[in-house]
Design an enzyme around this catalytic site. Structure first.
Site, mmCIF file in Angstrom:
data_model
loop_
_atom_site.group_PDB
_atom_site.id
_atom_site.type_symbol
_atom_site.label_atom_id
_atom_site.label_comp_id
_atom_site.label_asym_id
_atom_site.label_seq_id
_atom_site.Cartn_x
_atom_site.Cartn_y
_atom_site.Cartn_z
ATOM 1 N N SER A 40 14.244 -10.777 3.682
ATOM 2 C CA SER A 40 15.047 -10.040 2.719
ATOM 3 C C SER A 40 16.526 -10.084 3.109
ATOM 4 C CB SER A 40 14.511 -8.614 2.584
ATOM 5 O OG SER A 40 14.977 -8.015 1.399
ATOM 6 N N ASP A 154 9.502 -10.031 -2.111
ATOM 7 C CA ASP A 154 10.106 -9.753 -0.809
ATOM 8 C C ASP A 154 9.163 -10.037 0.361
ATOM 9 O OD1 ASP A 154 11.203 -8.214 1.475
ATOM 10 O OD2 ASP A 154 12.605 -7.452 -0.018
#
Length: 291
Positions: A40, A154
């Site tokens: 991320s 993610d």
């Protein structure tokens, strides 16, 4: 001869800006970062550093105001998320032109999640920005990234601090950074100001969207727990447990923790404070190390 470092940068939204301060501290102490793995926001900072553009990126981050951050948010009321993230990546590309991961100055890996196959994906080649876009797709917030028949979200879902995905070489040390730590944090006082145009616009879009969802999922009157708070708190506990187990299996030589209370997930305008925080935490841990 400099001590080589395999660096792991965890997920955490705006708190990931603290990774810049950690990198600054490592360099200041004479360490040589030879490989990076990130999830991320950790993938963003790691990819930018591996491309040799951290100075330019840091200067840009430090310059962002609340209104600048708002203008970079491309809202979309999709059922898959509320932000597309195309606008901010377009701005980052002005600083870091897209390139293949295998051509970067430092060996790099970005971690994402293939939501259809329900498995972790480690990206070590191909487009840097496709890898970053896949890794930052926070469920319910940033729309998933599509590539061919794959739908990426993610990487923090399965591997928030990917210590097991960084390339190692003989003689290096493993340094891991977790910016979601359950640690107390005393925030510096913010200057008082009247409600800005930013807050008004933000309330009119994002909060309105939250309100509509909370009509479908009303908060409990007893516990005062709303839909988003419940998701956030549940996710935090889950990610903390995943991180704990991963670190137990792959213990780092140096483990740095940034409090999850240091800022909100979208507080990117707090770059000055967060970079300083990352540097301070790192310097406190590194002062006992001799290169």
């Amino acid at each position: 001869m400099k001590q080589k470092v395999a660096l792991v940068l965890g997920s955490g939204g705006a708190r990931g800006i603290a990774h810049i301060g950690v990198i600054r501290a490592l360099i200041h102490h004479g360490f040589e970062i030879t490989s990076i793995a990130g999830t991320s926001m950790g993938a963003v900072i790691g990819g930018v550093y591996a491309a040799g553009k951290l100075d330019e990126y840091e200067n840009w981050m430090r310059s962002l105001s609340k209104m600048d951050v708002f203008n970079l948010v491309d809202f979309t009321m999709s059922t898959q998320g509320i932000i597309k993230a195309d606008r901010v990546l377009k701005e980052i590309k002005k600083i870091v032109p897209d390139q293949n991961i295998e051509d970067l100055q430092v060996r790099f890996a970005a971690v994402a999640t293939d939501i259809l196959k329900r498995e972790e994906v480690v990206m070590t080649e191909g487009s840097l920005f496709e890898a970053i876009r896949a890794s930052i797709s926070i469920p319910l917030v940033i729309t998933p990234a599509r590539k061919n028949e794959t739908l990426f979200v993610d990487g923090g879902i399965l591997n928030p601090v990917p210590v097991n995905r960084v390339f190692r070489q003989p003689g290096d040390i493993l340094v891991a950074v977790n910016v979601n730590a359950f640690l107390p944090y005393e925030k510096p006082p913010e200057p008082h100001h009247e409600s800005s145009h930013f807050e008004q616009l933000y309330s009119g879009k994002l909060f309105d969207f939250h309100a509509k969802l909370e009509k479908l999922f009303p908060p409990s009157k007893k516990e005062n727990t709303g839909y988003f708070n419940l998701i956030r708190d549940s996710s935090s506990i889950m990610l903390a447990q995943i991180t704990k187990l991963t670190l137990e299996m792959h213990p780092p030589d140096i483990y740095l923790e940034i409090s999850r209370h240091s800022c909100g997930i979208f507080d990117f305008y707090k770059a000055q404070e967060l970079i300083g925080l990352g540097e301070t935490v790192a310097l406190e841990s590194l002062q006992n190390w001799k290169v």
